[in-house]
Write a protein that holds these residues in place. Structure first.
Motif, short mmCIF file in Angstrom:
data_model
loop_
_atom_site.label_atom_id
_atom_site.label_comp_id
_atom_site.label_asym_id
_atom_site.label_seq_id
_atom_site.Cartn_x
_atom_site.Cartn_y
_atom_site.Cartn_z
N ALA A 166 24.18 18.63 57.52
CA ALA A 166 22.80 18.81 57.09
C ALA A 166 21.86 18.32 58.18
N LEU A 167 20.72 18.98 58.29
CA LEU A 167 19.75 18.62 59.31
C LEU A 167 19.00 17.34 58.96
N LEU A 168 18.79 16.52 59.96
CA LEU A 168 17.94 15.34 59.85
C LEU A 168 16.62 15.53 60.58
N ARG A 169 16.65 16.27 61.67
CA ARG A 169 15.45 16.47 62.49
C ARG A 169 15.47 17.85 63.12
N LEU A 170 14.28 18.34 63.38
CA LEU A 170 14.08 19.57 64.14
C LEU A 170 12.97 19.30 65.14
N ASP A 171 13.28 19.44 66.41
CA ASP A 171 12.30 19.13 67.47
C ASP A 171 11.76 17.71 67.32
N GLY A 172 12.64 16.80 66.91
CA GLY A 172 12.27 15.40 66.79
C GLY A 172 11.58 15.02 65.50
N ARG A 173 11.36 15.97 64.61
CA ARG A 173 10.67 15.70 63.34
C ARG A 173 11.64 15.83 62.18
N GLY A 174 11.56 14.87 61.23
CA GLY A 174 12.47 14.88 60.10
C GLY A 174 11.75 14.60 58.79
N LEU A 175 12.52 14.68 57.71
CA LEU A 175 11.97 14.49 56.37
C LEU A 175 12.34 13.13 55.77
N ALA A 176 13.48 12.60 56.17
CA ALA A 176 14.07 11.48 55.43
C ALA A 176 13.93 10.13 56.11
N GLY A 177 13.35 10.07 57.30
CA GLY A 177 13.30 8.79 57.99
C GLY A 177 14.69 8.40 58.49
N GLY A 178 14.91 7.11 58.68
CA GLY A 178 16.19 6.64 59.18
C GLY A 178 17.30 6.76 58.14
N VAL A 179 18.36 7.46 58.47
CA VAL A 179 19.52 7.63 57.59
C VAL A 179 20.74 7.16 58.34
N GLN A 180 21.59 6.38 57.66
CA GLN A 180 22.78 5.82 58.28
C GLN A 180 24.01 6.15 57.47
N ALA A 181 25.16 6.03 58.12
CA ALA A 181 26.43 6.22 57.42
C ALA A 181 26.50 5.27 56.23
N GLY A 182 26.94 5.80 55.11
CA GLY A 182 27.02 5.02 53.88
C GLY A 182 25.86 5.24 52.94
N ASP A 183 24.72 5.74 53.45
CA ASP A 183 23.57 6.01 52.59
C ASP A 183 23.85 7.18 51.66
N TRP A 184 23.31 7.09 50.46
CA TRP A 184 23.28 8.24 49.57
C TRP A 184 21.95 8.95 49.78
#
Length: 264
Positions: free
Chosen positions: A202-220
């Protein structure tokens, strides 16, 4: 922010920004809302909530009437109140204050003419326990609108799975993508349900812009189409599961299940 029945507001985003975070993925694909995907992404990424963003939200003809319905039933003046936005996309106690009559009247105004002879089958979901959650629209309304009637079974099932807001746990972050473990929809020939967990990207960012902020392994997290929309706390995760499973049960229990219209 106030506290909603059955839970409180979550996260860093206000109502309009949170709405945009969930509305952006299908909008970017051209499925719903005004032609404003770049603006939605930029404003969510920058945290810019302004009158123009609220104007854009009203252009989402699928979601906006549900927000108005939830707000009115709970005597909340702003359809973009964070509690209302959370109720529609994730789920909270505001949904249970929308009576079957209110929901039925709203659906009749919006969809009776559009679905024609299928209207009695659509409205059967209301007394069965439907609430104005996004998953109800996906499982109980969308198939009757005739948007998924062409192609193989696998394609409509894929569209239903992507269109719903689903949950998953981040396994790994790889640059602008996350590997997320989630449960896809499964059709057994009679009922729509959840299959075994599997990994997806799943995408986190496009051209440096994202929706969810910082997401790490283990996060739901919650996902809509090909994007991670936000991190979920325990309450949000439980709510999204509960209301999704509830609307799956409703969809499967009606005399003419809506998913069967495109999957059988």
């Amino acid at each position: 922010m106030g506290t909603a029945p059955g839970g409180g507001t979550r996260g860093m985003l206000g109502g309009a920004l949170r709405f945009a975070a969930y509305a952006y993925p299908p909008n970017a694909l051209g499925y719903c809302g005004p032609d404003a995907a770049q603006q939605l992404l930029e404003q969510v990424a920058a945290g810019v909530d302004d009158p123009d963003l609220r104007r854009l939200a009203k252009g989402f003809e699928g979601a906006w009437p549900y927000l108005e319905l939830i707000a009115a039933a709970n005597r909340i003046g702003d359809p973009l109140d964070p509690r209302v936005v959370e109720a529609y996309w994730v789920g909270n106690g505001l949904l249970d204050r929308v009576t079957p009559r209110l929901l039925g009247d709203s659906l009749e105004t919006r969809f009776r003419d559009r679905v024609g002879r299928s209207w009695p089958r659509l409205v059967d979901a209301v007394p069965a326990g439907a609430v104005p959650h996004h998953s109800f629209h996906v499982f109980g309304v969308y198939p009757w609108l005739g948007l998924l009637r062409e192609g193989r079974v696998e394609e409509p099932l894929h569209v239903l799975d992507r269109c719903r807001v689903r949950w998953g746990q981040v396994v790994e972050v790889r640059g602008a993508e996350a590997v997320v473990r989630s449960r896809p929809l499964r059709w057994d020939g009679r009922r729509l349900g959840l299959g075994d967990a599997r990994e997806e990207r799943a995408l986190l960012r496009l051209d440096g812009r994202g929706l969810a902020g910082g997401v790490q392994a283990g996060d739901w997290c919650s996902l809509h189409w090909d994007w991670v929309c936000e991190r979920l706390d325990r309450r949000g995760l439980a709510a999204l599961r509960r209301y999704t499973l509830r609307q799956l049960t409703v969809a499967n229990s009606t005399p003419f299940p809506a998913p069967a219209a495109v999957l059988a």
